[in-house]
Design an enzyme around this catalytic site. Structure first.
Site, PDB file in Angstrom:
ATOM      1  N   HIS A   8      35.798 109.779   4.641  1.00 58.24           N
ATOM      2  CA  HIS A   8      35.465 110.601   5.804  1.00 58.24           C
ATOM      3  C   HIS A   8      36.697 111.236   6.435  1.00 58.24           C
ATOM      4  O   HIS A   8      36.580 112.220   7.175  1.00 58.24           O
ATOM      5  CB  HIS A   8      34.673 109.793   6.835  1.00 58.24           C
ATOM      6  CG  HIS A   8      35.469 108.841   7.644  1.00 58.24           C
ATOM      7  ND1 HIS A   8      35.659 107.521   7.292  1.00 58.24           N
ATOM      8  CD2 HIS A   8      36.128 109.000   8.826  1.00 58.24           C
ATOM      9  CE1 HIS A   8      36.390 106.922   8.203  1.00 58.24           C
ATOM     10  NE2 HIS A   8      36.689 107.793   9.155  1.00 58.24           N
ATOM     11  N   ASP A  57      32.927 104.924   1.085  1.00 56.75           N
ATOM     12  CA  ASP A  57      33.837 105.704   1.940  1.00 56.75           C
ATOM     13  C   ASP A  57      35.300 105.503   1.515  1.00 56.75           C
ATOM     14  O   ASP A  57      36.074 104.828   2.194  1.00 56.75           O
ATOM     15  CB  ASP A  57      33.617 105.283   3.393  1.00 56.75           C
ATOM     16  CG  ASP A  57      34.366 106.161   4.384  1.00 56.75           C
ATOM     17  OD1 ASP A  57      34.877 107.221   3.971  1.00 56.75           O
ATOM     18  OD2 ASP A  57      34.426 105.779   5.571  1.00 56.75           O
ATOM     19  N   SER A 115      41.114 105.158  11.135  1.00 58.32           N
ATOM     20  CA  SER A 115      40.353 105.359   9.897  1.00 58.32           C
ATOM     21  C   SER A 115      41.276 105.578   8.706  1.00 58.32           C
ATOM     22  O   SER A 115      42.305 106.250   8.802  1.00 58.32           O
ATOM     23  CB  SER A 115      39.434 106.571  10.045  1.00 58.32           C
ATOM     24  OG  SER A 115      38.393 106.311  10.943  1.00 58.32           O
ATOM     25  N   GLY A 116      40.872 105.015   7.575  1.00 60.87           N
ATOM     26  CA  GLY A 116      41.645 105.175   6.348  1.00 60.87           C
ATOM     27  C   GLY A 116      42.749 104.166   6.181  1.00 60.87           C
ATOM     28  O   GLY A 116      43.287 103.985   5.093  1.00 60.87           O
TER      29      GLY A 116
END
Length: 286
Positions: free
Chosen positions: A77, A129, A235-236
Site C-alpha cells: 500500500h 500487502d 507503514s512498510g
C-alpha cells in the site's frame, strides 16, 4: 550480468533457519547501539541499519527494510495512490537515516529503478500487502547501512514460532493518531509490542465490534490495554524479533494496517514475512 547472492543461514538443531538474501551477514546489531511509533522511545543511531525511509516529493511517507544491496522490502500500500500504483521514478530511498530533518555524513538518497507489488495484492486492500523496490545502484555496507535477516519460510523449522513474544517496531510515523496530541516522528522511534495468536487477535477485534478478518498471512502485535503501536507513516517498516541465539535481529513482519493507533484491543496488523519467502527470492534473483 548482475550477481545476486542468496545465503541460507542454518543454526544448529533446535534453532530456526534464517534467510539472508545479501552478500554479507544480516541482522547485525549496530556496534553503536546504546541503551513514529506510539508509546515508544528514541532509537539509537544505527540501531536498525536496514531500516530506510521512503520519500516522495521530498517528504517521508513510509518505511522499508534493506534486504540486499539493491532491494528494499516494504508494504504494497506504500506504493499506491488511491487505486493506482505510484511510478517508481517518483520514489526515493534514504539510507543511513536517523533524524529526518538533519543532514549527516552517512545519510544518502538513492533513486528507485523499479517496484514490484506482490502479484496478489490490490491497491486499497490489505491481503498480501508487500512490495519490493529495486534501487538504481548498489549500496555500500557500513555500520548504518546493513541488510536485514528474514525468517524461516513455510514448511521450515520455526515458521510459526513467533507467538506471545515481544517484538520491536520502529519508524518515523506519528506519535498519536490525534494530530492535536502527537506529531510525525522526526527522530527514529522504537517500541516493544507483543505478538498475539491469530485467534486471540480476532477475539479482541470482535470485542470492539469490528468485523476485521485476520488472515493467516498476517501477524497481530500490541496490547489489550493499547497505548503502544505503530501508526501513520510507519507503514512498510519492520516488525523485528531476535534469533534463538539472540545474536541476530529478524524482520518477521511489515507494518500493514490497523484501526487507529494504539487503541485498546485493536492491535496493529503486519504482513507475515515468512509466508512470502519464495516470492521474495523470485524477485531479488531477477
Amino acid at each position: 550480468m548482475e550477481l545476486v547472492f542468496l545465503v541460507l543461514v542454518v543454526f544448529p538443531a533446535g534453532l530456526a533457519a534464517i534467510h539472508n538474501f545479501a552478500d554479507v551477514a544480516c541482522g547485525r546489531r549496530s556496534e553503536r547501539r546504546t541503551a513514529k511509533v506510539v508509546g515508544g522511545e528514541d532509537a539509537a543511531e544505527g540501531e536498525f541499519p536496514w531500516l530506510v525511509s521512503l520519500t516522495r516529493r521530498g517528504a517521508h511517507f513510509c518505511g522499508g527494510s534493506l534486504i540486499t544491496d539493491r532491494h528494499v522490502l516494504s508494504a504494497g500500500h506504500c506504493l499506491c495512490s488511491g487505486s493506482s500504483e505510484i511510478p517508481a521514478g517518483q520514489i526515493r530511498v534514504t539510507l543511513g537515516q536517523h533524524v529526518l530533518s538533519e543532514e549527516s555524513a552517512e545519510k544518502f538518497e538513492v533513486a528507485v529503478k523499479s517496484s514490484t507489488l506482490h502479484p496478489d495484492y490490490t491497491c486499497g486492500k490489505v491481503k498480501n500487502d508487500l512490495a519490493i523496490l529495486e534501487l538504481e545502484r548498489q549500496v555500500k555496507w557500513s555500520d548504518v547501512v546493513h541488510p536485514a535477516c528474514l525468517p524461516a519460510g513455510l514448511q521450515e523449522d520455526g515458521h510459526n514460532r513467533f507467538v506471545d513474544v515481544l517484538a520491536t517496531v520502529a519508524g518515523w510515523g506519528w506519535t498519536n493518531e490525534n494530530n492535536n496530541l502527537g506529531s510525525r516522528g522526526d527522530r527514529l522511534q522504537k517500541a516493544k509490542v507483543n505478538i498475539l495468536e491469530r485467534e486471540q487477535c480476532q477475539r479482541w477485534f470482535k470485542s470492539q465490534g469490528k468485523k476485521t478478518k485476520i488472515q493467516e498471512t498476517q501477524i497481530c502485535a500490541g496490547y489489550e490495554q493499547g497505548g503502544i503501536d505503530s501508526c501513520w507513516a510507519d507503514s512498510g517498516g519492520p516488525l523485528m524479533t531476535t534469533s534463538d541465539s539472540g545474536e541476530k535481529i529478524i524482520v518477521v513482519g511489515v507494518v500493514s494496517t490497523g484501526i487507529g493507533c494504539a487503541r485498546p484491543s485493536l492491535p496493529g496488523i503486519y504482513t507475515r514475512v515468512s509466508d512470502y519467502i519464495p516470492w521474495i527470492r523470485s524477485v531479488v534473483k531477477t
